[in-house]
Scaffold this motif. Structure first.
Motif, PDB file in Angstrom:
ATOM      1  N   ARG A  40       0.818  -1.213   0.000  1.00  0.00           N
ATOM      2  CA  ARG A  40       0.000   0.000   0.000  1.00  0.00           C
ATOM      3  C   ARG A  40       0.852   1.263   0.000  1.00  0.00           C
ATOM      4  NH1 ARG A  40       0.603  -2.329   4.586  1.00  0.00           N
ATOM      5  NH2 ARG A  40       0.870  -1.265   6.570  1.00  0.00           N
ATOM      6  N   CYS A  41       0.274   2.323  -0.534  1.00  0.00           N
ATOM      7  CA  CYS A  41       0.920   3.632  -0.511  1.00  0.00           C
ATOM      8  C   CYS A  41       0.478   4.383   0.748  1.00  0.00           C
ATOM      9  CB  CYS A  41       0.568   4.426  -1.766  1.00  0.00           C
ATOM     10  SG  CYS A  41      -1.191   4.822  -1.912  1.00  0.00           S
ATOM     11  N   PHE A  42       1.061   5.554   0.965  1.00  0.00           N
ATOM     12  CA  PHE A  42       0.787   6.340   2.175  1.00  0.00           C
ATOM     13  C   PHE A  42      -0.701   6.607   2.355  1.00  0.00           C
ATOM     14  CE2 PHE A  42       0.229  10.404   4.374  1.00  0.00           C
ATOM     15  CZ  PHE A  42       0.949  10.181   5.540  1.00  0.00           C
ATOM     16  N   GLU A  43      -1.375   6.963   1.267  1.00  0.00           N
ATOM     17  CA  GLU A  43      -2.797   7.318   1.346  1.00  0.00           C
ATOM     18  C   GLU A  43      -3.664   6.132   1.747  1.00  0.00           C
ATOM     19  OE1 GLU A  43      -0.589  10.284  -0.642  1.00  0.00           O
ATOM     20  OE2 GLU A  43      -0.747   8.144  -1.154  1.00  0.00           O
ATOM     21  N   GLU A  44      -3.187   4.919   1.535  1.00  0.00           N
ATOM     22  CA  GLU A  44      -3.943   3.715   1.870  1.00  0.00           C
ATOM     23  C   GLU A  44      -3.635   3.200   3.270  1.00  0.00           C
ATOM     24  OE1 GLU A  44      -4.245   1.711  -2.577  1.00  0.00           O
ATOM     25  OE2 GLU A  44      -2.372   1.531  -1.454  1.00  0.00           O
ATOM     26  N   GLN A  50       0.168   6.600   9.314  1.00  0.00           N
ATOM     27  CA  GLN A  50       0.466   7.896   8.712  1.00  0.00           C
ATOM     28  C   GLN A  50       1.044   8.853   9.753  1.00  0.00           C
ATOM     29  OE1 GLN A  50      -3.092   9.342   6.815  1.00  0.00           O
ATOM     30  NE2 GLN A  50      -3.015   7.839   5.174  1.00  0.00           N
ATOM     31  N   ASN A  69       7.118  -0.418   2.304  1.00  0.00           N
ATOM     32  CA  ASN A  69       6.242   0.742   2.093  1.00  0.00           C
ATOM     33  C   ASN A  69       6.656   1.954   2.921  1.00  0.00           C
ATOM     34  OD1 ASN A  69       4.566  -0.969   0.495  1.00  0.00           O
ATOM     35  ND2 ASN A  69       3.592  -1.710   2.357  1.00  0.00           N
ATOM     36  N   HIS A  70       6.915   1.733   4.201  1.00  0.00           N
ATOM     37  CA  HIS A  70       7.265   2.843   5.089  1.00  0.00           C
ATOM     38  C   HIS A  70       8.638   3.401   4.734  1.00  0.00           C
ATOM     39  CE1 HIS A  70       4.546   0.291   7.789  1.00  0.00           C
ATOM     40  NE2 HIS A  70       3.831   1.306   7.361  1.00  0.00           N
ATOM     41  N   TYR A  73       8.502   5.512   1.509  1.00  0.00           N
ATOM     42  CA  TYR A  73       7.863   6.808   1.725  1.00  0.00           C
ATOM     43  C   TYR A  73       8.835   7.780   2.385  1.00  0.00           C
ATOM     44  CZ  TYR A  73       4.827  10.402   3.668  1.00  0.00           C
ATOM     45  OH  TYR A  73       4.274  11.611   4.015  1.00  0.00           O
ATOM     46  N   LYS A  76      11.784   8.838   0.136  1.00  0.00           N
ATOM     47  CA  LYS A  76      11.398   9.870  -0.837  1.00  0.00           C
ATOM     48  C   LYS A  76      11.284  11.240  -0.184  1.00  0.00           C
ATOM     49  CE  LYS A  76       9.036   6.642  -3.913  1.00  0.00           C
ATOM     50  NZ  LYS A  76       7.722   6.101  -4.370  1.00  0.00           N
ATOM     51  N   ARG A  97      12.341  -2.550  -5.262  1.00  0.00           N
ATOM     52  CA  ARG A  97      11.472  -1.372  -5.274  1.00  0.00           C
ATOM     53  C   ARG A  97      12.242  -0.071  -5.071  1.00  0.00           C
ATOM     54  NH1 ARG A  97       6.533  -1.857  -1.387  1.00  0.00           N
ATOM     55  NH2 ARG A  97       5.552  -0.413  -2.870  1.00  0.00           N
TER      56      ARG A  97
END
Length: 236
Positions: A40-44, A50, A69-70, A73, A76, A97
């Motif tokens: 999942r991305c941050f928004e999910e 978050q 994922n974390h 994020y 970036k 990734r």
């Protein structure tokens, strides 16, 4: 030793997604872990995750990083992040990734550096396994912290999974074990993992364990269903 998680992550990442990971627990529940959710991305992400990522600072160790994922994020956002996981497949995915710093190792065997932020998300404190392992687990966290560092962790009080009486109390088995200790088996494509212990920790118990070890323990935010985000730090 079978790498159930890593195998499933690699399948999903390479376009071979046909089924999810099944889980069987000592609470007599069969459940599943949807593989798309592990990418999942941050928004999910849940609000507690978050919030933790928004609070992260300095050099960061993402413990039990999964598919990264974390770490991705935060990377970036310009942070120096190291992704750590005992799953060889998970670390391979992180590298694929774009995670620039990753370590294939179990948390308790890792002592290479100290960090400003230690992340234990998706109930990462569960890695302690049993309540009687919690003190040594917390002490290892302390050993990886810079003097002004922080541990950000989320967990759940699973008392709600037990039968409630008319007075609002819960019927918890009196077998001498802490009710948040759960034994799991994971299954993927007809292969099963060895049983492993996982710890769901209520905040009061976490706070008490931290106090005994000279750790500050702050309740940052409560979730919508018996879950919470906590921040640990060294007492000055």
């Amino acid at each position: 030793m079978l790498d159930i998680l890593g195998t499933a992550l690699l399948d999903y990442h390479s376009g071979k997604y046909t089924e999810d990971i099944k889980t069987y627990s000592s609470l007599d529940e069969e459940d599943s872990i949807p593989l798309p959710y592990l990418f999942r991305c941050f928004e999910e992400m849940p609000l507690l995750e978050q919030k933790a990522l928004e609070m992260a600072r300095g050099t960061i160790l993402d413990i039990g990083c999964g598919a990264g994922n974390h770490a991705l994020y935060l990377q970036k956002k310009g942070f120096d992040v190291t992704a750590l996981d005992a799953s060889k497949g998970a670390i391979e995915i992180c590298k694929n990734r774009g995670v620039t710093s990753s370590v294939h190792n179990s948390f308790l065997d890792y002592n290479d550096s100290k960090f400003d932020t230690l992340l234990l998300l998706m109930n990462g404190i569960g890695l302690a396994g049993k309540l009687n392992n919690l003190s040594s687990f917390l002490n290892h966290l302390k050993s990886l912290l810079q003097p002004k560092g922080q541990v950000l962790l989320d967990s759940s009080n699973i008392i709600y999974m037990f039968e409630e009486d008319e007075d609002g109390g819960f019927w918890v088995p009196n077998n001498g074990d802490y009710y948040g200790e759960v034994t799991f088996v994971m299954e993927y494509k007809k292969q099963k993992s060895a049983p492993f212990e996982w710890l769901y920790l209520d905040f009061a118990t976490l706070h008490s364990a931290c106090s005994a070890l000279d750790l500050n323990c702050e309740l940052v935010r409560e979730g919508e269903h018996y879950d919470y985000l906590a921040k640990l730090s060294l007492k000055s």
